[in-house]
Design a protein around this motif. Sequence first.
Motif, PDB file in Angstrom:
ATOM      1  N   ILE A  86     -10.574   7.530   4.522  1.00  0.00           N
ATOM      2  CA  ILE A  86      -9.551   8.468   4.083  1.00  0.00           C
ATOM      3  C   ILE A  86      -8.435   7.697   3.400  1.00  0.00           C
ATOM      4  CG2 ILE A  86      -7.871  10.160   4.882  1.00  0.00           C
ATOM      5  CD1 ILE A  86     -10.010  10.215   7.392  1.00  0.00           C
ATOM      6  N   LEU A  87      -8.112   8.131   2.205  1.00  0.00           N
ATOM      7  CA  LEU A  87      -7.016   7.532   1.444  1.00  0.00           C
ATOM      8  C   LEU A  87      -5.817   8.465   1.520  1.00  0.00           C
ATOM      9  CD1 LEU A  87      -5.760   5.591  -0.683  1.00  0.00           C
ATOM     10  CD2 LEU A  87      -6.842   7.014  -2.420  1.00  0.00           C
ATOM     11  N   VAL A  88      -4.697   7.963   2.016  1.00  0.00           N
ATOM     12  CA  VAL A  88      -3.465   8.739   2.068  1.00  0.00           C
ATOM     13  C   VAL A  88      -2.450   8.068   1.157  1.00  0.00           C
ATOM     14  CG1 VAL A  88      -1.575   9.575   3.513  1.00  0.00           C
ATOM     15  CG2 VAL A  88      -3.885   9.499   4.435  1.00  0.00           C
ATOM     16  N   ALA A  89      -1.912   8.852   0.228  1.00  0.00           N
ATOM     17  CA  ALA A  89      -0.883   8.357  -0.683  1.00  0.00           C
ATOM     18  C   ALA A  89       0.487   8.626  -0.081  1.00  0.00           C
ATOM     19  CB  ALA A  89      -1.012   9.046  -2.038  1.00  0.00           C
ATOM     20  N   ILE A  90       1.321   7.599  -0.044  1.00  0.00           N
ATOM     21  CA  ILE A  90       2.669   7.763   0.498  1.00  0.00           C
ATOM     22  C   ILE A  90       3.700   7.392  -0.560  1.00  0.00           C
ATOM     23  CG2 ILE A  90       1.993   7.439   2.903  1.00  0.00           C
ATOM     24  CD1 ILE A  90       3.188   4.551   2.587  1.00  0.00           C
TER      25      ILE A  90
ATOM     26  N   ASN B 111      -4.773  11.977  11.978  1.00  0.00           N
ATOM     27  CA  ASN B 111      -5.567  12.853  12.840  1.00  0.00           C
ATOM     28  C   ASN B 111      -7.017  12.964  12.366  1.00  0.00           C
ATOM     29  OD1 ASN B 111      -3.519  13.455  14.711  1.00  0.00           O
ATOM     30  ND2 ASN B 111      -2.672  14.990  13.349  1.00  0.00           N
ATOM     31  N   VAL B 112      -7.213  13.083  11.054  1.00  0.00           N
ATOM     32  CA  VAL B 112      -8.574  13.170  10.514  1.00  0.00           C
ATOM     33  C   VAL B 112      -9.308  11.847  10.740  1.00  0.00           C
ATOM     34  CG1 VAL B 112      -9.942  13.496   8.409  1.00  0.00           C
ATOM     35  CG2 VAL B 112      -7.964  14.954   8.839  1.00  0.00           C
ATOM     36  N   ALA B 113      -8.618  10.737  10.558  1.00  0.00           N
ATOM     37  CA  ALA B 113      -9.233   9.422  10.788  1.00  0.00           C
ATOM     38  C   ALA B 113      -9.640   9.253  12.246  1.00  0.00           C
ATOM     39  CB  ALA B 113      -8.275   8.309  10.364  1.00  0.00           C
TER      40      ALA B 113
ATOM     41  N   ASP C 105      -9.033   0.880  12.153  1.00  0.00           N
ATOM     42  CA  ASP C 105      -9.358   0.341  10.833  1.00  0.00           C
ATOM     43  C   ASP C 105      -8.371   0.883   9.804  1.00  0.00           C
ATOM     44  OD1 ASP C 105     -10.586  -0.852   8.690  1.00  0.00           O
ATOM     45  OD2 ASP C 105     -12.499   0.199   8.901  1.00  0.00           O
ATOM     46  N   VAL C 106      -7.343   0.087   9.504  1.00  0.00           N
ATOM     47  CA  VAL C 106      -6.291   0.504   8.579  1.00  0.00           C
ATOM     48  C   VAL C 106      -6.171  -0.530   7.469  1.00  0.00           C
ATOM     49  CG1 VAL C 106      -3.853   1.140   8.324  1.00  0.00           C
ATOM     50  CG2 VAL C 106      -5.022   1.555  10.503  1.00  0.00           C
ATOM     51  N   VAL C 107      -6.133  -0.039   6.237  1.00  0.00           N
ATOM     52  CA  VAL C 107      -5.981  -0.887   5.061  1.00  0.00           C
ATOM     53  C   VAL C 107      -4.759  -0.395   4.304  1.00  0.00           C
ATOM     54  CG1 VAL C 107      -7.040  -1.559   2.859  1.00  0.00           C
ATOM     55  CG2 VAL C 107      -8.473  -1.268   4.892  1.00  0.00           C
ATOM     56  N   THR C 108      -3.978  -1.311   3.742  1.00  0.00           N
ATOM     57  CA  THR C 108      -2.840  -0.906   2.922  1.00  0.00           C
ATOM     58  C   THR C 108      -3.028  -1.410   1.497  1.00  0.00           C
ATOM     59  OG1 THR C 108      -1.534  -2.866   3.501  1.00  0.00           O
ATOM     60  CG2 THR C 108      -1.247  -0.908   4.877  1.00  0.00           C
ATOM     61  N   VAL C 109      -2.536  -0.600   0.555  1.00  0.00           N
ATOM     62  CA  VAL C 109      -2.638  -0.924  -0.865  1.00  0.00           C
ATOM     63  C   VAL C 109      -1.294  -0.630  -1.524  1.00  0.00           C
ATOM     64  CG1 VAL C 109      -3.760  -0.331  -3.050  1.00  0.00           C
ATOM     65  CG2 VAL C 109      -5.088  -0.320  -0.929  1.00  0.00           C
ATOM     66  N   VAL C 110      -0.782  -1.605  -2.272  1.00  0.00           N
ATOM     67  CA  VAL C 110       0.408  -1.399  -3.093  1.00  0.00           C
ATOM     68  C   VAL C 110       0.022  -1.781  -4.513  1.00  0.00           C
ATOM     69  CG1 VAL C 110       2.786  -2.113  -3.569  1.00  0.00           C
ATOM     70  CG2 VAL C 110       2.015  -1.865  -1.194  1.00  0.00           C
ATOM     71  N   GLU C 111       0.216  -0.840  -5.442  1.00  0.00           N
ATOM     72  CA  GLU C 111      -0.139  -1.073  -6.846  1.00  0.00           C
ATOM     73  C   GLU C 111       1.038  -0.729  -7.742  1.00  0.00           C
ATOM     74  OE1 GLU C 111      -2.940  -2.234  -8.235  1.00  0.00           O
ATOM     75  OE2 GLU C 111      -4.218  -2.285  -6.467  1.00  0.00           O
ATOM     76  N   LEU C 112       1.069  -1.355  -8.898  1.00  0.00           N
ATOM     77  CA  LEU C 112       2.027  -1.032  -9.951  1.00  0.00           C
ATOM     78  C   LEU C 112       1.295  -0.265 -11.022  1.00  0.00           C
ATOM     79  CD1 LEU C 112       3.616  -4.561 -10.309  1.00  0.00           C
ATOM     80  CD2 LEU C 112       4.917  -2.514  -9.767  1.00  0.00           C
ATOM     81  N   GLY C 113       1.885   0.820 -11.529  1.00  0.00           N
ATOM     82  CA  GLY C 113       1.239   1.545 -12.615  1.00  0.00           C
ATOM     83  C   GLY C 113       1.522   3.032 -12.561  1.00  0.00           C
TER      84      GLY C 113
ATOM     85  N   SER D  53     -12.770   6.975  11.304  1.00  0.00           N
ATOM     86  CA  SER D  53     -12.837   6.471   9.936  1.00  0.00           C
ATOM     87  C   SER D  53     -11.816   5.382   9.678  1.00  0.00           C
ATOM     88  CB  SER D  53     -12.536   7.572   8.916  1.00  0.00           C
ATOM     89  OG  SER D  53     -12.821   8.829   9.362  1.00  0.00           O
ATOM     90  N   ARG D  54     -12.010   4.757   8.530  1.00  0.00           N
ATOM     91  CA  ARG D  54     -11.003   3.823   8.026  1.00  0.00           C
ATOM     92  C   ARG D  54      -9.910   4.657   7.364  1.00  0.00           C
ATOM     93  NH1 ARG D  54     -12.360  -0.671   3.555  1.00  0.00           N
ATOM     94  NH2 ARG D  54     -12.473   1.166   2.256  1.00  0.00           N
ATOM     95  N   LEU D  55      -8.665   4.235   7.523  1.00  0.00           N
ATOM     96  CA  LEU D  55      -7.525   4.893   6.892  1.00  0.00           C
ATOM     97  C   LEU D  55      -6.914   3.917   5.901  1.00  0.00           C
ATOM     98  CD1 LEU D  55      -5.620   7.389   6.839  1.00  0.00           C
ATOM     99  CD2 LEU D  55      -4.215   6.191   8.530  1.00  0.00           C
ATOM    100  N   THR D  56      -6.918   4.308   4.640  1.00  0.00           N
ATOM    101  CA  THR D  56      -6.301   3.493   3.602  1.00  0.00           C
ATOM    102  C   THR D  56      -4.979   4.141   3.231  1.00  0.00           C
ATOM    103  OG1 THR D  56      -8.455   2.816   2.742  1.00  0.00           O
ATOM    104  CG2 THR D  56      -6.559   2.535   1.277  1.00  0.00           C
ATOM    105  N   ILE D  57      -3.910   3.375   3.351  1.00  0.00           N
ATOM    106  CA  ILE D  57      -2.569   3.861   3.041  1.00  0.00           C
ATOM    107  C   ILE D  57      -2.155   3.227   1.718  1.00  0.00           C
ATOM    108  CG2 ILE D  57      -0.177   3.977   3.830  1.00  0.00           C
ATOM    109  CD1 ILE D  57      -1.344   3.414   6.700  1.00  0.00           C
TER     110      ILE D  57
END
Length: 150
Positions: free
Chosen positions: A8-12, A27-29, A83-91, A34-38
């Motif tokens: 699950i990918l959650v955009a913050i 809650n869904v994760a 299982d939590v992954v974080t992603v920070v991107e520019l764009g 599941s893995r939760l990608t923030i």
Amino acid sequence: MLQKYENILVAIDGSREAELAFEKGVNVALRNKSRLTIAHVIDTRALQSVSTFDAEVYEDLQKDAKQLVTEYENKAREAGVNDVVTVVELGNPKTLLATEIPDAQKADLIMVGATGLNAFERLLVGSSSEYILRHAKVDLLIVRDSEKTM
């Protein structure tokens, strides 16, 4: 047939709607194990109007974004998501959240908060959630703040 989401990918973005999307994502994760990608995208389009490029501005924005996703990661882990992954991107948040980040992270569900923009603002800049809805290859859940009136 029951749908089991694996990632699950959650955009913050710091908004109330994004906070609600995160809470539902946790809650869904948990239910799906599941893995939760923030993910947080620093919108560089807003910085294009700055006449002089200042690397320090980008560094400060990235530092703040990393701090924000770390806070959310800690909340998810405290709630029991292992299982939590974080992603920070520019764009551009629209394109990054619709296809690029979900593809890279192998997301099968994207969860975003509904925008707080009024109809005129949506006409001018467009809604990110609307763009994601049209372009995402996976399921999308748009979370609204039931206490907020549009």
